[in-house]
Motif scaffolding. Structure first.
Motif, short mmCIF file in Angstrom:
data_model
loop_
_atom_site.label_atom_id
_atom_site.label_comp_id
_atom_site.label_asym_id
_atom_site.label_seq_id
_atom_site.Cartn_x
_atom_site.Cartn_y
_atom_site.Cartn_z
N ASN A 106 -11.59 2.41 0.03
CA ASN A 106 -11.81 2.23 -1.40
C ASN A 106 -10.72 1.31 -1.93
N SER A 107 -11.11 0.28 -2.68
CA SER A 107 -10.16 -0.72 -3.18
C SER A 107 -10.03 -0.63 -4.69
N TYR A 108 -8.85 -1.09 -5.16
CA TYR A 108 -8.59 -1.11 -6.60
C TYR A 108 -7.61 -2.23 -6.89
N THR A 109 -7.88 -3.00 -7.97
CA THR A 109 -7.03 -4.13 -8.33
C THR A 109 -6.56 -3.96 -9.78
N PHE A 110 -5.25 -4.12 -9.99
CA PHE A 110 -4.72 -4.05 -11.35
C PHE A 110 -3.34 -4.69 -11.41
N ILE A 111 -2.87 -4.94 -12.64
CA ILE A 111 -1.55 -5.55 -12.88
C ILE A 111 -0.72 -4.56 -13.68
N PRO A 112 0.22 -3.85 -13.05
CA PRO A 112 1.06 -2.90 -13.79
C PRO A 112 2.10 -3.62 -14.63
N THR A 113 2.53 -3.01 -15.71
CA THR A 113 3.55 -3.57 -16.59
C THR A 113 4.89 -2.89 -16.34
N VAL A 114 5.93 -3.47 -16.95
CA VAL A 114 7.28 -2.91 -16.78
C VAL A 114 7.36 -1.48 -17.30
N SER A 115 6.59 -1.18 -18.34
CA SER A 115 6.62 0.17 -18.92
C SER A 115 6.11 1.23 -17.94
N GLU A 116 5.40 0.80 -16.89
CA GLU A 116 4.84 1.75 -15.93
C GLU A 116 5.75 1.98 -14.72
N ILE A 117 6.91 1.33 -14.71
CA ILE A 117 7.86 1.55 -13.60
C ILE A 117 8.25 3.02 -13.53
N GLY A 118 8.22 3.56 -12.33
CA GLY A 118 8.53 4.98 -12.13
C GLY A 118 7.29 5.84 -12.11
N GLY A 119 6.15 5.30 -12.56
CA GLY A 119 4.91 6.07 -12.52
C GLY A 119 4.42 6.25 -11.10
N VAL A 120 3.57 7.25 -10.90
CA VAL A 120 3.06 7.57 -9.57
C VAL A 120 1.59 7.14 -9.50
N PHE A 121 1.30 6.32 -8.51
CA PHE A 121 -0.05 5.84 -8.25
C PHE A 121 -0.44 6.39 -6.89
N SER A 122 -1.58 7.08 -6.79
CA SER A 122 -1.90 7.77 -5.54
C SER A 122 -3.37 7.66 -5.17
N CYS A 123 -3.63 7.93 -3.89
CA CYS A 123 -5.00 7.94 -3.35
C CYS A 123 -5.26 9.35 -2.83
N LEU A 124 -6.34 9.96 -3.32
CA LEU A 124 -6.70 11.32 -2.92
C LEU A 124 -7.90 11.25 -1.98
N VAL A 125 -7.71 11.75 -0.74
CA VAL A 125 -8.78 11.78 0.26
C VAL A 125 -9.17 13.24 0.49
N GLN A 126 -10.47 13.52 0.39
CA GLN A 126 -10.99 14.87 0.63
C GLN A 126 -11.93 14.86 1.82
N HIS A 127 -11.62 15.73 2.80
CA HIS A 127 -12.43 15.81 4.02
C HIS A 127 -12.30 17.20 4.62
N LEU A 128 -13.35 17.62 5.30
CA LEU A 128 -13.42 18.96 5.88
C LEU A 128 -12.25 19.26 6.82
N SER A 129 -11.75 18.27 7.52
CA SER A 129 -10.75 18.48 8.56
C SER A 129 -9.33 18.63 8.02
N LEU A 130 -9.09 18.27 6.76
CA LEU A 130 -7.75 18.26 6.20
C LEU A 130 -7.31 19.65 5.75
N ASN A 131 -6.00 19.86 5.72
CA ASN A 131 -5.47 21.11 5.20
C ASN A 131 -5.84 21.24 3.73
N GLU A 132 -6.40 22.38 3.39
CA GLU A 132 -6.91 22.63 2.05
C GLU A 132 -7.99 21.63 1.66
N GLY A 133 -8.50 20.91 2.65
CA GLY A 133 -9.60 19.99 2.43
C GLY A 133 -9.25 18.68 1.75
N LYS A 134 -7.97 18.40 1.53
CA LYS A 134 -7.59 17.16 0.85
C LYS A 134 -6.17 16.74 1.23
N GLU A 135 -5.90 15.46 0.98
CA GLU A 135 -4.56 14.90 1.22
C GLU A 135 -4.32 13.78 0.21
#
Length: 423
Positions: A187-216
């Motif tokens: 899955n792809s995503y394109t964006f331009i973050p600004t200086v005000s967003e420095i320190g923010g957390v950007f993450s990818c959530l994967v959900q699958h049957l094989s993972l612990n608690e079903g997600k990572e």
């Protein structure tokens, strides 16, 4: 486990025939060993297993059989023979593969009683999750990709989050089949973050049957990398100049020093927030008062390198003066290269056309308009035949290759107008 034990003991106390499976679904990773639990009690315990028959089937096909105290098994499936007397008919599958997935039947018979229990085996392979690029840089377009490779089964969810909240306008997940039967999704995503967003957390959530608690969840941090060169003015006795990269957690970065476009020193850092590379710049007055250097940093996953240029000078030598010297050197170099071209292409043809009394040569071509000659004899009209010689005002003798007519005037120096005529 205590609950299962009570269920198991109760039929024994009552002396009833019974078959039960504690789980209707079992999950096993590919290439691992799977255990499909199945238990039973007999009505006549005094007979032991003399009249007991155990059969396991997969998709209607018999895999293994226990009868007359003999186990018929194949290379990858077996029963726990030492546990049979305790009423444990569980099936063991070694080196699980994708084809092992599906419904299994545990059939236990103690004539005239017979019962069957069904268990579904889920074969799983956990995805290998990766994020590209490993960091998000402010004030530039970031094309991010979250990728899950080699998973099974093929049902998966990939979602982008910012500060644990789903992003809007996300692209659908792209899934493809692999030759070994597993799957890969991205899955792809394109964006331009600004200086005000420095320190923010950007993450990818994967959900699958094989993972612990079903997600990572895999996280990226928004940051702004900074490249600096110091010192730019060296004190007496100093030679070290440093190039520092910081501002992010860098998974991998390659730094290098350049002079005149050529790399002469490089350094690779991995998993660091700061990377420093140094060089020796030896300057002296008046022999060498300045030097031009450049520092570049290639960030893993970032297509555009960071570049810093600097003029290193000695203390007391203004940087502007050094830049002025560099500019003068560049101008002189350009003039030296271009001057012969300008003279040959523009100046020589112009002079040849402008002045008729000049004999000029360029690229073996002679442009003759008018010439002055000194001759030994005075004649009003004469002619020179092929091979005759004339001496010019510089005392040089010239051979006349063709028949020419000329006209002279009185005096020590004579102007001769040459008119070429057929021989």
């Amino acid at each position: 486990m205590k609950y299962l034990t009570l269920i198991f003991i109760l039929p024994v106390v009552l002396g009833e025939f019974h078959v039960f499976a504690p789980y209707q679904e079992v999950k096993a990773a590919a290439q691992s060993t799977a255990l499909l639990p199945c238990f039973f009690t007999v009505a006549e315990s005094k007979n032991g297993l003399r009249f007991v028959i155990i059969i396991w089937k997969h998709k209607g096909i018999e895999l293994i059989q226990y009868m007359d105290r003999i186990v018929k098994e194949n290379s990858r499936t077996t029963l726990l023979e030492s546990e049979l007397q305790k009423g444990n008919a569980s099936l063991v599958i070694r080196n699980v593969v994708f084809e092992d997935e599906g419904d299994y039947e545990c059939e236990v018979t103690e004539a005239p009683n017979s019962e069957t229990r069904r268990i579904y085996l889920h074969v799983t392979v956990a995805p290998k999750i990766s994020l590209k690029p490993p960091l998000v840089v402010v004030d530039q377009q970031n094309s991010l990709e979250c990728r899950a490779e080699g998973f099974y089964p093929g049902v998966v969810s990939i979602e982008w989050l910012r500060d644990s909240q789903p992003l809007s306008s996300q692209s659908p997940v792209q899934i493809q089949n692999n030759p070994d039967g597993s799957f890969t999704a991205s899955n792809s995503y394109t964006f331009i973050p600004t200086v005000s967003e420095i320190g923010g957390v950007f993450s990818c959530l994967v959900q699958h049957l094989s993972l612990n608690e079903g997600k990572e969840e895999n996280r990226l941090h928004i940051c702004k990398p900074t490249l600096t060169i110091s010192p730019r003015i060296l004190k007496k006795g100093e030679t070290k100049v440093y190039c520092k990269l910081d501002g992010c957690l860098f998974s991998k970065v390659t730094m290098r020093w350049l002079k005149n476009g050529y790399t002469f020193h490089f350094l690779t850092c991995e998993g660091k927030r700061e990377c420093i590379i140094s060089i020796d710049v030896i300057l002296s007055i008046p022999r060498k008062e300045w030097e031009e250097v450049s520092c570049e940093a290639d960030l893993d996953g970032n297509n555009k390198p960071l570049i810093q240029h600097a003029t290193v000078t000695l203390a007391g030598v203004p940087e502007k003066m050094a830049l002025g010297v560099v500019l003068i050197v560049v101008i002189i170099t350009v003039l030296v290269v271009l001057l012969p071209i300008i003279i040959g292409v523009v100046f020589v043809p112009y002079v040849c056309k402008k002045f008729q009394n000049l004999c000029c040569f360029y690229e073996e071509k002679c442009c003759v308009k008018k010439q002055t000659w000194r001759i030994k004899r005075k004649r009003k009209h004469s002619s020179l035949t092929d091979g005759a010689n004339m001496m010019n005002e510089f005392g040089e003798t010239t051979e006349i290759p063709t028949r020419l007519q000329y006209q002279t005037e009185e005096g020590n120096s004579h102007h001769v107008r040459f008119i070429e005529t057929p021989a």
